[in-house]
Design a protein around this motif. Structure first.
Motif, short mmCIF file in Angstrom:
data_model
loop_
_atom_site.label_atom_id
_atom_site.label_comp_id
_atom_site.label_asym_id
_atom_site.label_seq_id
_atom_site.Cartn_x
_atom_site.Cartn_y
_atom_site.Cartn_z
N PRO A 110 -5.22 22.97 20.57
CA PRO A 110 -6.34 22.07 20.29
C PRO A 110 -7.18 22.46 19.08
O PRO A 110 -7.64 21.59 18.35
CB PRO A 110 -7.17 22.15 21.58
CG PRO A 110 -6.18 22.53 22.64
CD PRO A 110 -5.20 23.43 21.97
N LYS A 111 -7.38 23.77 18.86
CA LYS A 111 -8.22 24.20 17.73
C LYS A 111 -7.61 23.78 16.40
O LYS A 111 -8.31 23.26 15.52
CB LYS A 111 -8.42 25.71 17.78
CG LYS A 111 -9.31 26.26 16.67
CD LYS A 111 -9.46 27.77 16.80
CE LYS A 111 -10.28 28.34 15.66
NZ LYS A 111 -11.68 27.85 15.70
N ASP A 116 -9.01 18.34 24.57
CA ASP A 116 -9.97 19.36 24.13
C ASP A 116 -10.35 19.22 22.66
O ASP A 116 -10.95 20.13 22.08
CB ASP A 116 -9.38 20.76 24.35
CG ASP A 116 -9.13 21.05 25.82
OD1 ASP A 116 -9.93 20.59 26.65
OD2 ASP A 116 -8.14 21.73 26.12
N VAL A 117 -10.02 18.08 22.04
CA VAL A 117 -10.32 17.85 20.63
C VAL A 117 -11.59 17.03 20.50
O VAL A 117 -11.62 15.86 20.93
CB VAL A 117 -9.14 17.15 19.93
CG1 VAL A 117 -9.54 16.74 18.51
CG2 VAL A 117 -7.92 18.06 19.90
N ASP A 118 -12.62 17.61 19.93
CA ASP A 118 -13.87 16.88 19.71
C ASP A 118 -13.67 15.86 18.61
O ASP A 118 -13.06 16.15 17.57
CB ASP A 118 -14.99 17.84 19.32
CG ASP A 118 -15.44 18.72 20.48
OD1 ASP A 118 -15.22 18.31 21.64
OD2 ASP A 118 -15.99 19.81 20.22
N GLU A 158 -7.73 19.94 16.11
CA GLU A 158 -9.09 19.46 15.87
C GLU A 158 -9.51 19.63 14.42
O GLU A 158 -10.08 18.70 13.80
CB GLU A 158 -10.06 20.20 16.78
CG GLU A 158 -11.51 19.77 16.64
CD GLU A 158 -12.40 20.50 17.63
OE1 GLU A 158 -12.31 20.20 18.83
OE2 GLU A 158 -13.16 21.40 17.20
N HIS A 159 -9.24 20.80 13.85
CA HIS A 159 -9.61 21.02 12.44
C HIS A 159 -8.94 20.01 11.53
O HIS A 159 -9.59 19.42 10.65
CB HIS A 159 -9.23 22.44 12.02
CG HIS A 159 -9.24 22.63 10.53
ND1 HIS A 159 -10.41 22.57 9.79
CD2 HIS A 159 -8.24 22.84 9.63
CE1 HIS A 159 -10.12 22.74 8.51
NE2 HIS A 159 -8.81 22.91 8.39
N CYS A 209 -11.92 13.11 18.66
CA CYS A 209 -10.54 12.63 18.54
C CYS A 209 -10.51 11.13 18.26
O CYS A 209 -11.25 10.37 18.87
CB CYS A 209 -9.77 12.94 19.82
SG CYS A 209 -8.00 12.64 19.69
N LYS A 269 -3.22 18.18 24.91
CA LYS A 269 -3.91 18.96 23.88
C LYS A 269 -5.08 18.19 23.29
O LYS A 269 -6.06 18.79 22.83
CB LYS A 269 -2.94 19.35 22.76
CG LYS A 269 -1.78 20.22 23.21
CD LYS A 269 -0.80 20.45 22.07
CE LYS A 269 0.41 21.24 22.53
NZ LYS A 269 1.40 21.43 21.44
N LEU A 270 -4.99 16.87 23.28
CA LEU A 270 -6.03 16.06 22.66
C LEU A 270 -7.27 15.95 23.54
O LEU A 270 -8.34 15.55 23.05
CB LEU A 270 -5.48 14.67 22.35
CG LEU A 270 -4.30 14.63 21.38
CD1 LEU A 270 -3.81 13.20 21.19
CD2 LEU A 270 -4.67 15.24 20.03
N ASN A 322 -10.28 16.32 12.11
CA ASN A 322 -11.65 16.14 11.59
C ASN A 322 -11.67 16.19 10.07
O ASN A 322 -12.40 15.43 9.42
CB ASN A 322 -12.56 17.23 12.17
CG ASN A 322 -12.83 17.02 13.66
OD1 ASN A 322 -12.66 15.92 14.19
ND2 ASN A 322 -13.25 18.07 14.34
#
Length: 550
Positions: free
Chosen positions: A118-119, A145-147, A122-123, A149, A142-143, A126
């Motif tokens: 996820p990390k 935990d993605v802020d 996410e990067h 998304c 996995k998505l 974004n």
């Protein structure tokens, strides 16, 4: 076979575009280049092999219709030309439909490697500002935990397995769209891919790949890979990375040549099976995969001897024993190729061009590029003097890289692009790769930025500080080793080291976790507080020498 020197005579970028591409600089579309103009009756675009032995092929005509449906869906969701669409997908037909449909709509495709956690996802999402991300049931969790998304499209399994409430269903949405969509014209300088490349002092950096790069990708397939009409071609690289996306998807399809996907992890058995089943004659991959084939010995050389015509290697330098083994045991020439995400492949031992081949050298510049070795003042160095590998921009008409997206770079100086790699010019004009001039780790053919691994480690409550290096390893080139300073509340123990390894593996990627962890009291730093990774690397080299001497 063409002479190497003749390949450069009278070379110009405009000629290359006219030769390699159907469109003009003012009206191009990547889906047209890589699909529509090859959509003749019965012409195969993709051979797909599943890990369970199931298989299927898709024609350019089928992909043309499916890409039109996906482009229609994107337009209905408000995706505009130039917008980003991300794909978190394994090697399957849905991946090609997503890529081609994104291009047809004039949008920009952004790959996400399926081993990312996820990390890392996410990067990238974004940073790109992606409007849509396409995934499958296996990667969908996995998505969660993605802020931030974006809209999610899921390729659901049987009975909708993996589909989450609020997701778009991939095939259901395609069925709602007509099988025709006029390709959106773009300019040659407009992007069609957004890539991310690992760095040493920050997170992975984004870069945009312009449409005109397709000419360079096709040129590599023709000159270095020597892809011929009668070849059965397989690139082992995952399209979640540059070599796979550039040369397992874009390059071969731009030439109207079928590509091959194996939807499963690399194994010696599956590799031999696919080569034999599909009659693969032209193979591309990384030295790590080739070393695993060599380790299997007669189990590989027996069934594959005499089957391959040409083998290409990229991602890290080839060891001489790999070259010798492929020649003696398989009866095929394997050639080393060098490139970067920012450049594509620019320094090669070309299968299709006649030139001297020096054992251990990365080769000669690809047509349309002038590759040189320079010192710290950007003065070109003569043979025998190590320096920085660089591209002479004024005399490299096929070089398409113009810098990172939204991120400054010091890589352009004195009319050159400085790769950050060390190299040496040889007397015969070839160039030998010496090593990385920065801290990026090459492990099993993947490039890993230490900053990403360190960031993931520091997220764990036990870790106060961390420094990550590449430790020399005969099988993986380098393995990832972390030096960790613990919070006083925690005690160094094998169980904690394993917990940290699994933490990074889950948060970052399956290939990017530290296989070795050493707990230390402090890290070596400069007066300004910057960690000095080179001291840790030198320490590991010294240890290896002491162990060898003992």
């Amino acid at each position: 076979m063409r002479d190497y020197a003749q390949a450069f005579d009278g070379f110009s970028y405009d000629d290359a575009v006219a030769r390699q591409l159907h469109g003009s600089q003012e009206a191009m579309n990547a889906c047209v280049e890589c699909c529509d103009r090859h959509a003749l009756p019965g012409r195969i675009a993709l051979f797909w092999e599943g890990r369970d032995g199931n298989s299927r092929s898709w024609t350019f005509t089928e992909l043309q219709a499916l890409s039109a449906q996906f482009a229609g869906f994107l337009k209905a969701q408000g995706v505009q030309p130039g917008d980003r669409v991300a794909g978190l997908l394994p090697r399957n037909a849905e991946l090609l439909v997503t890529i081609l449909g994104t291009w047809r709509a004039g949008a920009v495709y952004q790959p996400l490697f399926t081993a990312f956690g996820p990390k890392a996802i996410e990067h990238r999402l974004n940073a790109s500002g992606a409007k849509v991300v396409v995934t499958d049931g296996a990667n969908r969790p996995k998505l969660d935990d993605v802020d931030g998304c974006p809209a999610i499209v899921t390729v659901a399994g049987d009975k909708g397995r993996g589909l989450v409430r609020g997701d778009f269903s991939f095939w259901a949405e395609l069925e709602r769209q007509p099988a025709s969509f006029e390709p959106v014209p773009r300019r040659g300088d407009d992007p069609f891919l957004m890539m991310f490349t690992s760095g040493t002092t920050g997170p992975a950096k984004p870069l945009l790949v312009p449409l005109k790069a397709i000419a360079a990708f096709a040129g590599y397939m023709s000159d270095a890979v020597d892809l011929r009409a009668e070849d059965a071609f397989w690139n082992l690289a995952d399209p979640g990375w540059a070599y796979g996306l550039y040369y397992a998807v874009t390059g071969p399809l731009a030439l109207g040549h079928p590509t091959t996907f194996y939807d499963g992890p690399f194994t010696v058995e599956s590799t031999c099976r696919v080569i034999r089943k599909y009659g693969i004659t032209n193979l591309a991959g990384s030295p790590t995969a080739y070393r695993l084939l060599i380790a299997a010995g007669e189990a590989v050389s027996g069934p594959l001897r005499g089957r391959l015509r040409a083998v290409s290697s990229a991602g890290e330098p080839l060891n001489p024993e790999v070259i010798r083994w492929f020649a003696s045991e398989l009866g095929v020439t394997i050639h080393d190729h060098y490139g970067q995400t920012e450049l594509g492949m620019v320094l090669c031992n070309h299968h299709a061009l006649a030139h001297p081949v020096r054992m251990g050298a990365a080769g000669f510049a690809s047509p349309g590029h002038r590759v040189v070795v320079v010192d710290d003042e950007q003065r070109e160095l003569p043979p025998g003097r190590p320096g920085t590998l660089a591209l002479d921009l004024k005399r490299s008409p096929m070089c398409w890289f113009g810098g990172y997206h939204g991120t400054p770079t010091s890589g352009f100086a004195g009319g050159y692009y400085l790769t950050g790699d060390s190299a040496e010019l040889n007397d015969d004009g070839s160039i030998s790769f010496i090593g990385r001039a920065d801290d990026v780790i090459t492990t099993s053919g993947y490039r890993v930025g230490p900053f990403d691994v360190e960031s993931a480690l520091i997220e764990h409550p036990a870790v106060v500080e961390a420094a990550v290096i590449g430790k020399p390893d005969p099988e993986r080139t380098e393995l990832i080793k972390a030096f960790v300073v613990l919070d006083p509340q925690y005690r160094a123990a094998p169980e904690l080291a394993e917990a940290l390894r699994q933490h990074v593996r889950k948060r970052l990627a399956a290939h990017a976790y530290p296989r070795e962890i050493e707990f230390v009291v402090e890290l070596p730093k400069t007066p300004s507080g910057k960690v000095q990774r080179f001291i840790l690397r030198n320490q590991e080299v010294a240890r290896a020498r002491e162990a060898a001497a003992a």
